[in-house]
Design an enzyme around this catalytic site. Structure first.
Site, PDB file in Angstrom:
ATOM      1  NE  ARG A 218      -3.050  -1.773   3.754  1.00 46.47           N
ATOM      2  CZ  ARG A 218      -2.751  -3.064   4.047  1.00 46.47           C
ATOM      3  NH1 ARG A 218      -3.642  -3.582   3.060  1.00 46.47           N
ATOM      4  NH2 ARG A 218      -2.973  -3.267   4.602  1.00 46.47           N
TER       5      ARG A 218
ATOM      6  CG  PHE B 216     -11.092  -7.088  -6.049  1.00 42.40           C
ATOM      7  CD1 PHE B 216     -12.555  -7.992  -6.295  1.00 42.40           C
ATOM      8  CD2 PHE B 216     -10.938  -7.065  -7.030  1.00 42.40           C
ATOM      9  CE1 PHE B 216     -13.196  -8.661  -7.397  1.00 42.40           C
ATOM     10  CE2 PHE B 216     -11.369  -7.512  -8.653  1.00 42.40           C
ATOM     11  CZ  PHE B 216     -11.651  -8.085  -8.508  1.00 42.40           C
TER      12      PHE B 216
ATOM     13  CG  ASP C 295     -15.375  -5.063  -1.555  1.00 43.86           C
ATOM     14  OD1 ASP C 295     -14.274  -5.268  -1.951  1.00 43.86           O
ATOM     15  OD2 ASP C 295     -16.207  -5.581  -1.515  1.00 43.86           O
TER      16      ASP C 295
ATOM     17  CG  ASP D 211      -5.691  -6.276  -2.550  1.00 40.10           C
ATOM     18  OD1 ASP D 211      -5.280  -7.643  -3.134  1.00 40.10           O
ATOM     19  OD2 ASP D 211      -6.268  -5.578  -1.325  1.00 40.10           O
TER      20      ASP D 211
ATOM     21  CB  CYS E 246      -4.351 -13.445  -1.582  1.00 36.16           C
ATOM     22  SG  CYS E 246      -6.080 -13.198  -1.632  1.00 36.16           S
TER      23      CYS E 246
END
Length: 400
Positions: A214, A230, A252, A301, A341
């Site tokens: 970030r 996201f 989101d 993300d 991730c």
């Protein structure tokens, strides 16, 4: 501690011998002696060579998770305190510890246990039966070790509500461990304030693993028009806003996440420049493209599109689609930050997928940097599952 001895088959235990911590059910030749699931057992190679001690669980395909390579090591309070102290000393040297992951399972040689520290609150996730039994001793040791540095924990909340506990034959659980407290906890990371909901937020309430990623996008966002996809509770969007972005849109699909993100924007006095929208990113990106919108910086993300090897093919399609759409929306010379991730989306596969997306929309990518998870989520070589976050920043250039 059980006196049972587990003997491996000849030629098995490859993960263990290369530095990992797991023994699978199909690697075991025999178990001698009495034991209960969750107890500590001694592990021998096929020839009787002592390989260390770990806890056993017949409900799990990961039959044994190792705690030590020393076959004579007693697993007691002193041993667990040593493990905890080593984990904390490592964090003090490598990260901002005001909020950080204090224990990261196998990578801290405490398999199946995750502990996040948010200011003066701990959030615990226990994912294995053996570590669940040791959890009270580990948490006591952790509070004692932190107190030595003048950090006094005012409360602990357990978030052992992940479905993987069922693979261990365990019930899902969430709730206070000890005294109740306000589960909305304010933290500061990279100068950005957040209200973390440790009770109902995703996983343990906040994704600490992206801390320095970030920070890395801040320098690209000054004066920029930014899209954060996201956004969860708004973390990348708020870093962009704090860095001086002209305008930021965070998106989101979770209404709860978007509400939290708006609260966080207000907390930082950024509500005039950082706004949030509840929408499905897969639907929104083509809509923005149809309207002729472009952005200076786009951040992707997404949650893990795959949590098993079986769904990697579909996940790859998802990653290709969002990256392709995002590249179309980035202005010539703008920047794309994109990540995965999922442990099962390997570095090679993720890199290949992004390359294919760029080729299909005739964009050229100039790599600014490649990053992984923050150092408080250490990657233990030989424990592949500890390396999961892949994070790229590219400059996106038109073919011309």
């Amino acid at each position: 501690m059980s006196t049972a001895i587990v003997t491996l088959k000849k030629g098995e235990g490859r993960t263990l011998k290369s530095g990992g911590l797991w023994v699978y059910d199909n690697e075991i030749a025999s178990i001698m002696g009495e034991f209960e699931d969750g107890e500590i057992v001694l592990v021998h190679d096929f020839d009787g060579f002592g390989m260390g001690r770990g806890f056993i669980n017949r409900n799990s395909k990961i039959r044994i998770r190792m705690l030590t390579r020393n076959k004579d090591q007693k697993i007691d309070e002193a041993f667990l305190k040593m493990r905890v102290r080593e984990a904390w000393d490592y964090r003090k040297k490598t990260v901002d510890t005001s909020s950080c992951r204090v224990i990261f399972g196998e990578a801290d040689f405490l398999p199946g246990l995750v502990v996040d520290k948010f200011s003066d609150v701990l959030v615990v996730q226990s994912l294995a039966l053996g570590i669940d039994r040791l959890k009270p001793l580990i948490l006591k040791a952790l509070k004692d070790v932190l107190a030595e540095d003048g950090i006094f924990i005012r409360g602990i909340y357990e978030r052992s509500d992940a479905k993987v506990r069922k693979n261990e034959g365990m019930e899902l659980y969430k709730g206070f461990l000890g005294e109740t407290f306000d589960t909305n906890v304010e933290i500061v990371e990279n100068g950005v304030k957040y209200m973390v909901d440790v009770k109902d937020g995703q996983k343990t309430g906040f994704f600490l693993d992206q801390k320095y990623n970030r920070q890395a996008i801040q320098k690209l966002c000054r004066g920029a028009k930014v899209l954060d996809c996201f956004t969860h509770t708004g973390s990348f969007a708020l870093n962009a806003g704090l860095a001086g972005a002209k305008s930021v849109l965070g998106v989101d699909a979770s209404e709860l996440g978007v509400e939290q993100a708006r609260l966080n924007a207000k907390l930082n006095g950024l509500e005039d420049r950082v706004r949030f929208q509840c929408a499905d990113v897969f639907d929104l990106l083509p809509e923005l493209e149809a309207k002729g919108e472009t952005f200076d910086v786009i951040i992707l993300d997404p949650p893990a599109f795959t949590k098993s090897r079986n769904s990697v093919k579909n996940a790859t399609k998802g990653y290709r689609e969002i990256n392709l759409r995002a590249m179309k929306l980035v202005r010539d010379g703008g920047f794309l930050a994109t990540c995965s991730c999922s442990h099962f989306m390997t570095y090679e596969l993720f890199t290949q997928t992004i390359h294919q997306a760029a080729r299909s929309v005739h964009k050229r990518l100039r790599q600014v940097e490649y990053r992984t998870q923050a150092p408080d989520h250490p990657i233990l070589w030989a424990a592949e599952e500890s390396y999961y976050l892949k994070f790229y920043i590219f400059q996106v250039v038109d073919e011309k």
